[in-house]
Design a protein around this motif. Structure first.
Motif, PDB file in Angstrom:
ATOM      1  N   ASP A 216     -27.027 -60.106 -18.388  1.00 48.11           N
ATOM      2  CA  ASP A 216     -28.132 -60.919 -18.909  1.00 48.11           C
ATOM      3  C   ASP A 216     -27.634 -62.225 -19.521  1.00 48.11           C
ATOM      4  OD1 ASP A 216     -27.108 -60.081 -21.368  1.00 48.11           O
ATOM      5  OD2 ASP A 216     -29.076 -59.633 -22.225  1.00 48.11           O
ATOM      6  N   GLY A 217     -26.334 -62.434 -19.468  1.00 48.63           N
ATOM      7  CA  GLY A 217     -25.770 -63.671 -20.008  1.00 48.63           C
ATOM      8  C   GLY A 217     -25.590 -63.644 -21.512  1.00 48.63           C
ATOM      9  N   LYS A 218     -25.935 -62.526 -22.136  1.00 48.47           N
ATOM     10  CA  LYS A 218     -25.815 -62.415 -23.591  1.00 48.47           C
ATOM     11  C   LYS A 218     -25.044 -61.151 -23.945  1.00 48.47           C
ATOM     12  CE  LYS A 218     -30.164 -64.823 -24.042  1.00 48.47           C
ATOM     13  NZ  LYS A 218     -31.575 -64.651 -24.130  1.00 48.47           N
ATOM     14  N   LYS A 219     -25.769 -60.044 -24.102  1.00 48.33           N
ATOM     15  CA  LYS A 219     -25.160 -58.799 -24.572  1.00 48.33           C
ATOM     16  C   LYS A 219     -24.862 -57.789 -23.469  1.00 48.33           C
ATOM     17  CE  LYS A 219     -27.468 -58.929 -29.097  1.00 48.33           C
ATOM     18  NZ  LYS A 219     -28.325 -58.138 -29.986  1.00 48.33           N
ATOM     19  N   ILE A 220     -25.493 -57.934 -22.314  1.00 51.86           N
ATOM     20  CA  ILE A 220     -25.309 -56.973 -21.229  1.00 51.86           C
ATOM     21  C   ILE A 220     -24.333 -57.576 -20.224  1.00 51.86           C
ATOM     22  CG2 ILE A 220     -26.424 -55.698 -19.363  1.00 51.86           C
ATOM     23  CD1 ILE A 220     -28.943 -55.669 -21.121  1.00 51.86           C
ATOM     24  N   GLY A 221     -23.251 -56.846 -19.980  1.00 52.48           N
ATOM     25  CA  GLY A 221     -22.194 -57.344 -19.112  1.00 52.48           C
ATOM     26  C   GLY A 221     -22.503 -57.177 -17.633  1.00 52.48           C
ATOM     27  N   ILE A 222     -21.570 -57.648 -16.822  1.00 56.54           N
ATOM     28  CA  ILE A 222     -21.732 -57.531 -15.378  1.00 56.54           C
ATOM     29  C   ILE A 222     -21.590 -56.075 -14.961  1.00 56.54           C
ATOM     30  CG2 ILE A 222     -20.933 -59.872 -14.936  1.00 56.54           C
ATOM     31  CD1 ILE A 222     -18.254 -58.681 -14.054  1.00 56.54           C
ATOM     32  N   ASN A 223     -22.378 -55.684 -13.975  1.00 53.22           N
ATOM     33  CA  ASN A 223     -22.356 -54.312 -13.443  1.00 53.22           C
ATOM     34  C   ASN A 223     -22.458 -53.248 -14.532  1.00 53.22           C
ATOM     35  OD1 ASN A 223     -22.140 -55.122 -10.735  1.00 53.22           O
ATOM     36  ND2 ASN A 223     -19.938 -55.349 -10.929  1.00 53.22           N
ATOM     37  N   GLN A 224     -23.289 -53.486 -15.535  1.00 51.50           N
ATOM     38  CA  GLN A 224     -23.436 -52.538 -16.639  1.00 51.50           C
ATOM     39  C   GLN A 224     -24.716 -51.728 -16.478  1.00 51.50           C
ATOM     40  OE1 GLN A 224     -23.225 -54.213 -20.574  1.00 51.50           O
ATOM     41  NE2 GLN A 224     -23.592 -52.265 -21.568  1.00 51.50           N
ATOM     42  N   SER A 225     -24.559 -50.411 -16.403  1.00 48.17           N
ATOM     43  CA  SER A 225     -25.709 -49.509 -16.385  1.00 48.17           C
ATOM     44  C   SER A 225     -26.271 -49.429 -17.800  1.00 48.17           C
ATOM     45  CB  SER A 225     -25.281 -48.121 -15.918  1.00 48.17           C
ATOM     46  OG  SER A 225     -24.768 -48.179 -14.618  1.00 48.17           O
ATOM     47  N   ILE A 226     -27.564 -49.186 -17.889  1.00 51.67           N
ATOM     48  CA  ILE A 226     -28.205 -49.140 -19.207  1.00 51.67           C
ATOM     49  C   ILE A 226     -29.135 -47.936 -19.311  1.00 51.67           C
ATOM     50  CG2 ILE A 226     -28.127 -51.643 -19.560  1.00 51.67           C
ATOM     51  CD1 ILE A 226     -31.119 -51.716 -18.712  1.00 51.67           C
ATOM     52  N   LYS A 227     -29.520 -47.653 -20.553  1.00 54.11           N
ATOM     53  CA  LYS A 227     -30.598 -46.702 -20.846  1.00 54.11           C
ATOM     54  C   LYS A 227     -31.679 -47.501 -21.564  1.00 54.11           C
ATOM     55  CE  LYS A 227     -28.167 -42.335 -21.698  1.00 54.11           C
ATOM     56  NZ  LYS A 227     -27.941 -41.318 -22.735  1.00 54.11           N
ATOM     57  N   SER A 228     -32.907 -47.129 -21.315  1.00 55.49           N
ATOM     58  CA  SER A 228     -34.013 -47.782 -21.997  1.00 55.49           C
ATOM     59  C   SER A 228     -35.074 -46.728 -22.316  1.00 55.49           C
ATOM     60  CB  SER A 228     -34.626 -48.874 -21.109  1.00 55.49           C
ATOM     61  OG  SER A 228     -35.642 -49.545 -21.800  1.00 55.49           O
ATOM     62  N   THR A 229     -35.427 -46.637 -23.592  1.00 56.20           N
ATOM     63  CA  THR A 229     -36.475 -45.715 -24.013  1.00 56.20           C
ATOM     64  C   THR A 229     -37.756 -46.523 -24.182  1.00 56.20           C
ATOM     65  OG1 THR A 229     -34.869 -44.298 -25.114  1.00 56.20           O
ATOM     66  CG2 THR A 229     -37.173 -44.043 -25.776  1.00 56.20           C
ATOM     67  N   VAL A 230     -38.766 -46.161 -23.387  1.00 53.56           N
ATOM     68  CA  VAL A 230     -40.019 -46.920 -23.283  1.00 53.56           C
ATOM     69  C   VAL A 230     -41.168 -46.062 -23.782  1.00 53.56           C
ATOM     70  CG1 VAL A 230     -41.561 -48.150 -21.708  1.00 53.56           C
ATOM     71  CG2 VAL A 230     -39.104 -48.143 -21.262  1.00 53.56           C
ATOM     72  N   THR A 231     -42.036 -46.653 -24.593  1.00 53.80           N
ATOM     73  CA  THR A 231     -43.284 -46.009 -24.998  1.00 53.80           C
ATOM     74  C   THR A 231     -44.436 -46.851 -24.468  1.00 53.80           C
ATOM     75  OG1 THR A 231     -42.275 -45.157 -27.026  1.00 53.80           O
ATOM     76  CG2 THR A 231     -44.683 -45.237 -26.953  1.00 53.80           C
TER      77      THR A 231
ATOM     78  N   PRO B  36     -29.027 -47.712 -13.274  1.00 58.90           N
ATOM     79  CA  PRO B  36     -27.763 -48.293 -12.835  1.00 58.90           C
ATOM     80  C   PRO B  36     -27.869 -49.818 -12.766  1.00 58.90           C
ATOM     81  CG  PRO B  36     -28.836 -47.116 -11.033  1.00 58.90           C
ATOM     82  CD  PRO B  36     -29.688 -46.930 -12.251  1.00 58.90           C
ATOM     83  N   SER B  37     -26.748 -50.489 -12.808  1.00 58.69           N
ATOM     84  CA  SER B  37     -26.751 -51.956 -12.879  1.00 58.69           C
ATOM     85  C   SER B  37     -27.514 -52.597 -11.732  1.00 58.69           C
ATOM     86  CB  SER B  37     -25.324 -52.492 -12.914  1.00 58.69           C
ATOM     87  OG  SER B  37     -24.685 -52.306 -11.677  1.00 58.69           O
ATOM     88  N   TYR B  38     -27.458 -52.007 -10.544  1.00 61.66           N
ATOM     89  CA  TYR B  38     -28.139 -52.629  -9.406  1.00 61.66           C
ATOM     90  C   TYR B  38     -29.663 -52.576  -9.530  1.00 61.66           C
ATOM     91  CZ  TYR B  38     -27.776 -47.776  -7.733  1.00 61.66           C
ATOM     92  OH  TYR B  38     -27.808 -46.400  -7.628  1.00 61.66           O
ATOM     93  N   SER B  39     -30.196 -51.786 -10.455  1.00 53.15           N
ATOM     94  CA  SER B  39     -31.634 -51.786 -10.737  1.00 53.15           C
ATOM     95  C   SER B  39     -31.920 -52.373 -12.121  1.00 53.15           C
ATOM     96  CB  SER B  39     -32.198 -50.371 -10.678  1.00 53.15           C
ATOM     97  OG  SER B  39     -32.194 -49.889  -9.365  1.00 53.15           O
ATOM     98  N   ALA B  40     -30.873 -52.903 -12.760  1.00 52.19           N
ATOM     99  CA  ALA B  40     -31.024 -53.502 -14.096  1.00 52.19           C
ATOM    100  C   ALA B  40     -30.701 -54.995 -14.005  1.00 52.19           C
ATOM    101  CB  ALA B  40     -30.130 -52.783 -15.101  1.00 52.19           C
ATOM    102  N   PHE B  41     -29.548 -55.389 -14.524  1.00 48.78           N
ATOM    103  CA  PHE B  41     -29.192 -56.809 -14.563  1.00 48.78           C
ATOM    104  C   PHE B  41     -28.144 -57.202 -13.533  1.00 48.78           C
ATOM    105  CE2 PHE B  41     -31.056 -55.969 -18.702  1.00 48.78           C
ATOM    106  CZ  PHE B  41     -31.889 -57.057 -18.863  1.00 48.78           C
ATOM    107  N   GLY B  42     -27.653 -56.239 -12.738  1.00 46.20           N
ATOM    108  CA  GLY B  42     -26.784 -56.520 -11.612  1.00 46.20           C
ATOM    109  C   GLY B  42     -25.443 -57.136 -11.939  1.00 46.20           C
ATOM    110  N   ILE B  43     -24.955 -57.921 -11.006  1.00 47.85           N
ATOM    111  CA  ILE B  43     -23.616 -58.505 -11.126  1.00 47.85           C
ATOM    112  C   ILE B  43     -23.565 -59.675 -12.097  1.00 47.85           C
ATOM    113  CG2 ILE B  43     -22.858 -57.763  -8.845  1.00 47.85           C
ATOM    114  CD1 ILE B  43     -23.365 -60.633  -7.894  1.00 47.85           C
ATOM    115  N   ALA B  44     -24.704 -60.122 -12.574  1.00 47.64           N
ATOM    116  CA  ALA B  44     -24.724 -61.263 -13.490  1.00 47.64           C
ATOM    117  C   ALA B  44     -24.820 -60.849 -14.955  1.00 47.64           C
ATOM    118  CB  ALA B  44     -25.896 -62.171 -13.146  1.00 47.64           C
TER     119      ALA B  44
END
Length: 176
Positions: free
Chosen positions: A156-171, A146-154
């Motif tokens: 990333d200033g580029k491609k990720i918007g405010i309050n945007q939840s994300i998915k990340s696949t990590v190896t 969820p956004s509060y554990s990702a990039f929050g209300i700000a």
């Protein structure tokens, strides 16, 4: 003599006046504003969590686990061997991508490249900081953050918007 008497009389009269403290130029903001903002954040967080839970519910082929740190994850490649997980101070090497909740790529693995991260000694996305500690070498996990554990209300200033939840696949490639 006359002048000194007049001077002392004035001194006595004005020195006994009541001193009034100065009022602050900018008064303290009302705690009501903080309370209202906190309530709004709780509502936004609940809506985000509901949206994530709906996505998880629609992905019936996968088993998701909820972390106590506020994110969800599923194994893409789970290592069954009893291998160690990273601890504070370990340096890990990993690759990852970032997508939105509909799996549209925001940042690809090629764009982000292979990263090196010192556990709890460097800053990365809060959800990933905690999620990487769950992994063993060779595992691939998709984190729903969820956004509060990702990039929050700000954002990333580029491609990720405010309050945007994300998915990340990590190896996880290596632990040192």
């Amino acid at each position: 003599m006359k002048h000194s008497f007049l001077f002392f009389l004035m001194l006595i009269c004005f020195s006994c006046s009541k001193i009034e403290p100065r009022k602050p130029i900018n008064p303290k903001p009302s705690t009501t504003l903080y309370f209202e903002a906190m309530q709004q954040n709780k509502i936004l967080n609940r809506q985000e969590d509901d949206k994530i839970l709906q996505i998880i519910k629609n992905d019936s082929l996968s088993t998701y686990y909820q972390s106590s740190n506020g994110f969800w994850y599923k194994y893409i490649n789970k290592i069954k061997e009893d291998l160690p997980t990273p601890n504070k101070g370990n340096e890990v090497t990993f690759e990852y991508n970032i997508t939105d909740l509909r799996d549209s790529i925001i940042y690809s693995k090629q764009e982000l490249g292979i990263k090196t991260y010192a556990i709890d000694k460097q800053d990365i996305i809060s959800g990933l900081q905690k999620g990487i500690k769950l992994m063993k070498i060779g595992e691939t996990i998709t984190f729903v953050i969820p956004s509060y554990s990702a990039f929050g209300i700000a954002g990333d200033g580029k491609k990720i918007g405010i309050n945007q939840s994300i998915k990340s696949t990590v190896t996880l490639i290596n632990i040192k």
